[in-house]
Design a protein around this motif. Structure first.
Motif, short mmCIF file in Angstrom:
data_model
loop_
_atom_site.label_atom_id
_atom_site.label_comp_id
_atom_site.label_asym_id
_atom_site.label_seq_id
_atom_site.Cartn_x
_atom_site.Cartn_y
_atom_site.Cartn_z
N UNK A 129 0.82 -1.22 0.00
CA UNK A 129 0.00 0.00 0.00
C UNK A 129 0.85 1.27 0.00
N UNK A 130 2.16 1.13 0.13
CA UNK A 130 3.04 2.30 0.19
C UNK A 130 2.97 3.08 -1.11
N UNK A 131 3.02 2.39 -2.24
CA UNK A 131 2.90 3.04 -3.55
C UNK A 131 4.08 3.92 -3.92
N UNK A 132 5.29 3.44 -3.72
CA UNK A 132 6.48 4.23 -4.02
C UNK A 132 7.11 3.73 -5.31
N UNK A 133 7.54 4.66 -6.16
CA UNK A 133 8.20 4.35 -7.43
C UNK A 133 9.68 4.70 -7.28
N UNK A 134 10.55 3.82 -7.75
CA UNK A 134 11.99 4.09 -7.74
C UNK A 134 12.52 3.89 -9.15
N UNK A 135 13.16 4.93 -9.67
CA UNK A 135 13.78 4.90 -10.99
C UNK A 135 15.29 4.99 -10.80
N UNK A 164 16.00 8.07 -8.45
CA UNK A 164 14.90 9.01 -8.22
C UNK A 164 13.77 8.23 -7.59
N UNK A 165 13.16 8.78 -6.56
CA UNK A 165 12.05 8.11 -5.90
C UNK A 165 10.92 9.08 -5.61
#
Length: 153
Positions: free
Chosen positions: A42-48, A64-65
């Protein structure tokens, strides 16, 4: 193709795109390897991330997050407190050892982001402190990273 991570909360899949750093500590660089990662909770974090090819076990890159609720726009550093935080980091990698240097000033610009189609494009211009005895260093570049469709990979 879905790749399982050691962290069961992160989904890894084949990614494509670039991180092109025009200005960086030690000179500009372009990524040879990129990743688009999404937390599965459920955190919904994107890491590029974009990383150079390893030479003698060493490489460098940008990470990048941000949360998957981010809208296109310009986001200043330092980042606000949780739950609205985001980040940019410069990193160096020597074998399995990674050193990260977080943005202390500057901006992250999200130009396009689509959670459902799993892609993000934008640019960054940030300062990070690499050496405590030296002035802060500028990192300036752009990115375009996306998951690859499993069927076409």
């Amino acid at each position: 193709m879905t790749i399982e991570s050691a962290d069961s909360d992160i989904q890894l899949r084949a990614s494509t795109g670039y991180v092109d750093v025009r200005i960086a500590y030690g000179g500009g660089f372009k990524s040879s390897t990129v990743e688009y990662r999404e937390s599965s909770s459920d955190i919904g974090f994107i890491i590029l991330s974009g990383q150079t090819e390893r030479v003698e076990g060493q490489s460098r890159g940008i990470q990048i997050g941000f949360y998957n609720s981010i809208a296109p726009g310009e986001y200043p550093f330092p980042t606000p407190a949780f739950p609205n935080n985001y980040y940019c980091r410069y990193f160096t990698q020597n074998g399995d050892h990674r050193m990260s240097y977080e943005a202390i000033d500057g901006t992250l610009t999200i130009e396009r982001f689509n959670k459902e189609e799993a892609f993000a494009t934008g640019k960054f211009a940030f300062f990070a402190k690499i050496d405590d005895s030296a002035p802060r260093e500028l990192f300036d570049g752009k990115f375009d990273i996306r998951w690859v469709d499993d069927e076409n990979y």
